[in-house]
Design a protein around this motif. Structure first.
Motif, PDB file in Angstrom:
ATOM      1  N   VAL A 213      -4.674-101.760 -74.562  1.00 47.72           N
ATOM      2  CA  VAL A 213      -5.500-101.570 -73.364  1.00 47.72           C
ATOM      3  C   VAL A 213      -4.939-100.391 -72.588  1.00 47.72           C
ATOM      4  O   VAL A 213      -3.769-100.409 -72.175  1.00 47.72           O
ATOM      5  CB  VAL A 213      -5.513-102.830 -72.473  1.00 47.72           C
ATOM      6  CG1 VAL A 213      -6.413-102.596 -71.255  1.00 47.72           C
ATOM      7  CG2 VAL A 213      -5.982-104.049 -73.247  1.00 47.72           C
ATOM      8  N   ASP A 214      -5.731 -99.352 -72.436  1.00 48.41           N
ATOM      9  CA  ASP A 214      -5.326 -98.241 -71.570  1.00 48.41           C
ATOM     10  C   ASP A 214      -6.566 -97.682 -70.872  1.00 48.41           C
ATOM     11  O   ASP A 214      -7.637 -98.294 -70.921  1.00 48.41           O
ATOM     12  CB  ASP A 214      -4.540 -97.177 -72.341  1.00 48.41           C
ATOM     13  CG  ASP A 214      -5.376 -96.434 -73.378  1.00 48.41           C
ATOM     14  OD1 ASP A 214      -6.620 -96.636 -73.395  1.00 48.41           O
ATOM     15  OD2 ASP A 214      -4.798 -95.666 -74.170  1.00 48.41           O
ATOM     16  N   GLN A 215      -6.412 -96.535 -70.242  1.00 49.00           N
ATOM     17  CA  GLN A 215      -7.504 -95.979 -69.432  1.00 49.00           C
ATOM     18  C   GLN A 215      -8.722 -95.640 -70.292  1.00 49.00           C
ATOM     19  O   GLN A 215      -9.811 -95.434 -69.768  1.00 49.00           O
ATOM     20  CB  GLN A 215      -7.024 -94.734 -68.672  1.00 49.00           C
ATOM     21  CG  GLN A 215      -5.961 -95.004 -67.605  1.00 49.00           C
ATOM     22  CD  GLN A 215      -4.539 -94.930 -68.123  1.00 49.00           C
ATOM     23  OE1 GLN A 215      -4.240 -95.333 -69.247  1.00 49.00           O
ATOM     24  NE2 GLN A 215      -3.639 -94.412 -67.283  1.00 49.00           N
TER      25      GLN A 215
ATOM     26  N   ILE B 221       5.721 -92.527 -78.625  1.00 48.43           N
ATOM     27  CA  ILE B 221       4.676 -93.144 -79.430  1.00 48.43           C
ATOM     28  C   ILE B 221       4.340 -92.138 -80.527  1.00 48.43           C
ATOM     29  O   ILE B 221       4.202 -90.938 -80.253  1.00 48.43           O
ATOM     30  CB  ILE B 221       3.428 -93.439 -78.579  1.00 48.43           C
ATOM     31  CG1 ILE B 221       3.798 -94.409 -77.446  1.00 48.43           C
ATOM     32  CG2 ILE B 221       2.307 -94.002 -79.443  1.00 48.43           C
ATOM     33  CD1 ILE B 221       2.689 -94.615 -76.425  1.00 48.43           C
ATOM     34  N   VAL B 222       4.289 -92.627 -81.759  1.00 47.36           N
ATOM     35  CA  VAL B 222       4.009 -91.713 -82.870  1.00 47.36           C
ATOM     36  C   VAL B 222       2.788 -92.202 -83.643  1.00 47.36           C
ATOM     37  O   VAL B 222       2.351 -93.342 -83.491  1.00 47.36           O
ATOM     38  CB  VAL B 222       5.235 -91.575 -83.822  1.00 47.36           C
ATOM     39  CG1 VAL B 222       6.390 -90.881 -83.111  1.00 47.36           C
ATOM     40  CG2 VAL B 222       5.653 -92.940 -84.345  1.00 47.36           C
ATOM     41  N   LYS B 223       2.278 -91.299 -84.480  1.00 55.00           N
ATOM     42  CA  LYS B 223       1.038 -91.582 -85.201  1.00 55.00           C
ATOM     43  C   LYS B 223       1.264 -92.631 -86.286  1.00 55.00           C
ATOM     44  O   LYS B 223       0.544 -93.624 -86.389  1.00 55.00           O
ATOM     45  CB  LYS B 223       0.539 -90.287 -85.846  1.00 55.00           C
ATOM     46  CG  LYS B 223      -0.962 -90.141 -85.835  1.00 55.00           C
ATOM     47  CD  LYS B 223      -1.354 -88.799 -86.460  1.00 55.00           C
ATOM     48  CE  LYS B 223      -2.843 -88.673 -86.580  1.00 55.00           C
ATOM     49  NZ  LYS B 223      -3.434 -87.871 -85.503  1.00 55.00           N
ATOM     50  N   GLU B 224       2.314 -92.397 -87.100  1.00 53.81           N
ATOM     51  CA  GLU B 224       2.584 -93.277 -88.234  1.00 53.81           C
ATOM     52  C   GLU B 224       3.975 -93.889 -88.069  1.00 53.81           C
ATOM     53  O   GLU B 224       4.887 -93.200 -87.612  1.00 53.81           O
ATOM     54  CB  GLU B 224       2.569 -92.470 -89.549  1.00 53.81           C
ATOM     55  CG  GLU B 224       1.235 -91.842 -89.875  1.00 53.81           C
ATOM     56  CD  GLU B 224       0.171 -92.872 -90.224  1.00 53.81           C
ATOM     57  OE1 GLU B 224       0.559 -93.996 -90.637  1.00 53.81           O
ATOM     58  OE2 GLU B 224      -1.031 -92.586 -90.038  1.00 53.81           O
ATOM     59  N   PRO B 225       4.111 -95.129 -88.446  1.00 56.16           N
ATOM     60  CA  PRO B 225       5.444 -95.721 -88.370  1.00 56.16           C
ATOM     61  C   PRO B 225       6.394 -95.067 -89.371  1.00 56.16           C
ATOM     62  O   PRO B 225       5.981 -94.727 -90.478  1.00 56.16           O
ATOM     63  CB  PRO B 225       5.201 -97.185 -88.733  1.00 56.16           C
ATOM     64  CG  PRO B 225       3.952 -97.172 -89.538  1.00 56.16           C
ATOM     65  CD  PRO B 225       3.119 -96.048 -89.022  1.00 56.16           C
TER      66      PRO B 225
ATOM     67  N   GLY C 181       2.595 -95.331 -67.185  1.00 56.55           N
ATOM     68  CA  GLY C 181       1.179 -95.531 -66.865  1.00 56.55           C
ATOM     69  C   GLY C 181       0.248 -94.587 -67.599  1.00 56.55           C
ATOM     70  O   GLY C 181      -0.862 -94.328 -67.129  1.00 56.55           O
ATOM     71  N   ASN C 182       0.692 -94.069 -68.743  1.00 57.74           N
ATOM     72  CA  ASN C 182      -0.142 -93.106 -69.474  1.00 57.74           C
ATOM     73  C   ASN C 182      -0.944 -93.786 -70.583  1.00 57.74           C
ATOM     74  O   ASN C 182      -0.780 -94.978 -70.855  1.00 57.74           O
ATOM     75  CB  ASN C 182       0.755 -92.026 -70.068  1.00 57.74           C
ATOM     76  CG  ASN C 182       1.413 -91.210 -68.954  1.00 57.74           C
ATOM     77  OD1 ASN C 182       0.772 -90.858 -67.975  1.00 57.74           O
ATOM     78  ND2 ASN C 182       2.707 -90.951 -69.108  1.00 57.74           N
ATOM     79  N   LEU C 183      -1.764 -92.972 -71.250  1.00 59.17           N
ATOM     80  CA  LEU C 183      -2.537 -93.462 -72.386  1.00 59.17           C
ATOM     81  C   LEU C 183      -1.597 -93.842 -73.531  1.00 59.17           C
ATOM     82  O   LEU C 183      -0.499 -93.292 -73.660  1.00 59.17           O
ATOM     83  CB  LEU C 183      -3.504 -92.376 -72.866  1.00 59.17           C
ATOM     84  CG  LEU C 183      -4.624 -91.999 -71.887  1.00 59.17           C
ATOM     85  CD1 LEU C 183      -5.336 -90.742 -72.384  1.00 59.17           C
ATOM     86  CD2 LEU C 183      -5.609 -93.152 -71.741  1.00 59.17           C
TER      87      LEU C 183
END
Lengths: 188, 317, 423
Positions: free
Chosen positions: C16-18, C33-37, C360-362
């Motif tokens: 859940v984000d903006q 936060i990254v695209k792929e683990p 508080g970012n996306l």
């Protein structure tokens, strides 16, 4: 037996169920007439006599005796009432509430007090009454008149005037009312 | 069965009537040559007065002693509270000495109720006045005294139905007013508060009272005029303009007392500030000032409360 | 807080984000936060949970330096993390007062002990006494963004000057309470204060200040924040101000959405608060204000106190509660808010209002991994003996709550997992 005592005798509450009639109205009247004569005789008249009824059961009995004394001797004996709840030795052990008036019409010092109750049982109420009387003066003597002595005394107290000695079982209940005296039990 | 007496609301009408009925008995005890009964022998009552109050403390003192209870007095000024001890620790200390009741007076509303959360079962807390909140025994004794005057002994169903009571003075800061209102209205009286808006709480919409700012107009309709103390410090905080002005509008003066009906009575919880809420000579000359009867009945009411909570084992409310 | 090189893969949760809600797995590596683990990523199953930006609390009172007995930074920040917070703004309401560069330096040194991001607020006036301006520009240049005396500033000329004097980017935060109209209240002035015989603080004590401060914000154009509003009238004034384009933000405490003046009925000092809990109508208006986003921020107003301080007579007891560990659960579980609204009030907005740029970012690759995983359905008992905060003033003790923070991730690292602090 007084309503109050009936309500407070364990088990509390219940309904009084009569099993037999001990005295009828006429017999009570005769017994109280005899007691009245005995009071006069024992005290050689009614000088300095005060009747004090134990609330609430003794009140009617005392009124009756006062009436008879007036009829016999033409003397209006001072009559008071006393509620001994605040002098009881079982405060805190069972519900105790002073519910009726205490009225002592004269200073009791040097008087002869005749305590009047309906039923004499353990003697604890009379013990409380003796304590209470002290707070109203120092009587010359205290005598005790009861309609029924049902035994089971727990203190060295004996009546001076008795309507009827009635052997009972502890759990039985004696009911003194204007129509007579009944023996019975409390039912839930 | 109630264990504490914190305020009158929780007693309900029947509870109040039961206490007043019991008060009849203790009024009679008070009239005896030896006005003392052994009912509470062996019980110990602790008076905890965090705020000075000579009359209420003495009244509870006499009441407990006439019931043959032992009395401990804990007064804040001479106690370890001055050394920083908390109320809770003080209460627990008394508790450890083996007491049966705590009679509490405190300048902050709610302290008696807070104390009930700290004591063991078997200890009763009696509110002898907390902040602006409640003074239940005062409410009871005022209602008893008025009842006694108009109707005789309270009996089993004391009622003030049909009587109009006016309370004049500083209602906002008065615990007596709050408890009086509860006692009087519970027994069916109509109550009118007479005070400037600054001496009334901001929102009394839930109170069962009428409000007036015109004493002259209300006086002829009253059966009972209850005077309340007005403290001079209310001037400083801007609740009243001046004492002179207050007297002009709200004091029971010689002129005003003539507006009362021939049967109306005056009550005052004491201590009286003569010359402020009432002209001194009015109190001395008016034939139906119940002030001293209130004091006598106060002892009886407090005996009734102590006996009910500590001795009777009776069920109430 | 050193970044260990750790990687996680949160699977099965709802993001859940903006940008809305979506079922998406979230990979975290080296703090981002990254695209792929990455291959060595630890998989964490968060089925049934919501994963969102980390929560941000703009009102906490950790007593260090000065009042370590009620809360220290270690205990306070761990409690915050357990409550789902990754950033907190510490109050200036501490002693020594933060009104100069040396105190700031000491505060920042102590703040490094925190397990979440911790920023100071400084006072507007020297010693928070309301007499002379503190060095707002110097402190601002050293990175302080938030200025507050915690109370109001009676001298409105001085407050205006502060608004004009502060550097852009600074926020002037005022708790609107009139010193002359507050009635020395122990509770809200109303029918309950009348019944309980307690001095009441009237609503106008706040509302009059809100009106004045909105006007000042309008005139000066400064970034102004109204701290902890409590009345329906305040909400209405703010709503109109926002409609008129005035840039002003505000906060409310979670407690003011839960409690009312009727909770004071048993004289339990737990319910003494600053501002006081108001009427039920006020409480409802505050909830509406949060829902329609008139009120930007919900704060815990974590205000720890010792047990003794809450055993004083009601009118002498300390105000407030130490409930930071329950705030998220209460707002997201008990207030009937949409999750997006609750997260906006607890994360997205406060981060923006106070300039916590990494919070508080996306939830997007490339953003710093400050995250909270919340299970909205779990029921749990708030056990007093398990609380981390040293504050004993907590009305939620031994209560059942719905919804709980499960994991808190601060800069890519698991600070809280399975609702326990693990560092």
């Amino acid at each position: 037996m007084a309503d109050r005592e009936r309500r407070m005798t364990p088990p509390f509450g219940g309904v009084f169920v009569a099993t037999s009639t001990v005295l009828d109205q006429a017999q009570v009247h005769r017994a109280l007439t005899r007691i009245s004569h005995e009071i006069i005789e024992k005290n050689r008249g009614l000088d300095n006599i005060v009747l004090v009824a134990l609330q609430t059961g003794g009140a009617q009995v005392a009124e009756h005796i006062a009436q008879l004394l007036f009829e016999i001797e033409g003397v209006d004996v001072p009559t008071g009432t006393i509620d001994v709840a605040l002098y009881r030795d079982d405060i805190g052990l069972r519900p105790v509430m002073p519910e009726a008036e205490t009225t002592i019409p004269v200073d009791l010092t040097a008087k002869t007090v005749v305590l009047v109750d309906d039923v004499l049982f353990t003697g604890r109420t009379i013990r409380a009454a003796l304590d209470a009387l002290n707070d109203f003066g120092r009587p010359r003597a205290v005598q005790l008149a009861v309609v029924i002595d049902r035994g089971h005394r727990e203190l060295p107290i004996r009546p001076d005037f008795v309507g009827k000695n009635l052997p009972t079982r502890r759990e039985e209940v004696v009911d003194v009312n204007p129509e007579g005296v009944l023996l019975g039990v409390m039912r839930k | 069965m109630i264990r504490h007496l914190l305020e009158l609301e929780e007693l309900g009408v029947e509870g109040i009537q039961a206490i007043l009925q019991l008060t009849d008995r203790f009024v009679e005890v008070g009239e005896r040559a030896i006005p003392k009964v052994p009912a509470l022998r062996g019980k110990t009552v602790a008076n905890m007065f965090f705020e000075d109050s000579t009359r209420t403390r003495l009244s509870f003192d006499v009441a407990a002693k006439r019931l043959s209870a032992d009395v401990l007095t804990f007064s804040a000024s001479s106690s370890s509270l001055n050394k920083g001890e908390s109320i809770r620790d003080s209460v627990e200390t008394l508790e450890a000495m083996g007491i049966n009741a705590i009679v509490v007076r405190h300048g902050s509303s709610g302290v008696p109720q807070q104390i009930t959360r700290w004591v063991n079962e078997g200890i009763s807390v009696i509110n002898a006045g907390d902040g602006w909140h409640a003074h239940p025994t005062q409410g009871l004794l005022d209602a008893y005294t008025v009842c006694e005057h108009f109707r005789g002994p309270a009996g089993p169903a004391a009622s003030l139905q049909g009587l109009h009571v006016g309370l004049v003075g500083d209602i906002l800061h008065s615990r007596v007013a709050r408890s009086d209102i509860q006692a009087y209205t519970a027994l069916g009286a109509t109550v009118t508060l007479i005070a400037p808006a600054t001496l009334l709480p901001a929102d009394i919409s839930t109170w069962p009272v009428r409000v007036s700012q015109d004493l002259d107009q209300v006086l002829p309709t009253l059966d009972v005029l209850g005077l309340l103390r007005v403290q001079k410090e209310r001037m400083v905080e801007g609740s009243i303009g001046s004492i002179r002005e207050y007297i002009e509008e709200f004091s029971l003066t010689q002129r005003r007392v003539k507006l009362l009906s021939d049967t109306a009575v005056i009550t005052h919880p004491g201590p009286v500030v003569r010359g402020v809420e009432v002209t001194g000579s009015v109190l001395d000359e008016y034939p139906r000032v119940l002030k001293n009867r209130q004091v006598s009945n106060g002892v009886a009411v407090r005996m009734a409360v102590l006996f009910l909570l500590l001795g009777s084992g009776a069920e109430l409310a | 807080m050193p970044n260990r090189l750790v990687s996680y893969f949160f699977k099965g949760g709802e993001v859940v984000d903006q940008n809305g809600r979506r079922y998406e797995n979230v990979a975290v590596s080296n703090g981002m936060i990254v695209k792929e683990p990455s291959d060595d990523a630890t998989e964490i199953d968060i089925n049934g949970c919501v994963i969102s930006a980390g929560l941000v609390d703009l009102s906490v009172n950790f007593g260090e330096p000065g009042s370590e007995d009620v809360e220290c930074i270690d205990s306070g920040s761990r409690a915050a993390a357990r409550g789902g917070f990754t950033a907190v703004l510490n109050s200036s309401d501490i002693f020594p007062v933060l009104d100069s560069a040396p105190v700031l330096a000491e505060a920042e040194r102590l703040f490094t002990k925190s397990v979440c991001e911790m920023r100071p607020s400084a006072t507007i006036t020297v010693g928070a006494k309301g007499l002379a301006l503190a060095p707002l520009r110097e402190l601002s240049a050293k990175g302080v963004r938030w200025f507050s005396d915690r109370g109001t500033i009676e001298n409105k000329n001085l407050l205006r000057k502060a608004m004009e004097y502060s550097l852009s980017g600074s926020v002037i935060s005022v708790r609107p309470q009139s010193g002359s109209l507050n009635g020395n209240g122990a509770m809200h002035e109303g029918k309950w204060s009348a019944i309980l015989g307690l001095p009441g603080e009237p609503s106008i004590s706040e509302t009059s200040e809100v009106a004045a401060i909105i006007d000042l914000a309008h005139v000066t154009g400064a970034r102004v924040h109204l701290d902890r509003i409590s009345t329906a009238e305040s909400v209405q004034l703010l709503r109109e101000a926002k409609r008129n384009g005035i840039e002003i933000t505000s906060s409310v405490t979670i407690q003011h959405l839960m409690f009312t003046d009727s909770d004071c009925v048993a004289y339990d000092p737990m319910y003494r608060a600053d501002p006081p809990y108001r009427s039920d109508e006020d409480r409802e208006a505050l909830i509406v204000g949060v829902k329609d986003r008139t009120i930007d921020v919900v704060v815990s107003d974590h205000r720890p106190a010792t047990a003794e301080a809450k055993e004083l007579p009601f009118d002498q007891s300390v105000k407030g509660v130490a409930g930071i560990e329950a705030t998220a659960a209460l707002l997201m579980g008990s207030c009937g808010l949409d999750l997006e609204v609750a997260l906006d009030a607890l994360s997205w907005s406060p981060a923006k209002v106070a300039g916590f740029v990494n919070h508080g970012n996306l939830i997007l690759p490339g953003n710093v991994a400050n995250l909270t995983v919340f299970n909205p359905r779990i029921s749990w008992k708030y056990e007093s003996r398990e609380q981390i905060s040293l504050g004993r003033n907590n009305p939620y003790f031994e209560k059942m709550l719905t919804g709980r923070v499960i994991h808190t991730i601060y800069r890519g690292e698991l600070v809280v997992t399975d609702s326990e602090v693990v560092i």
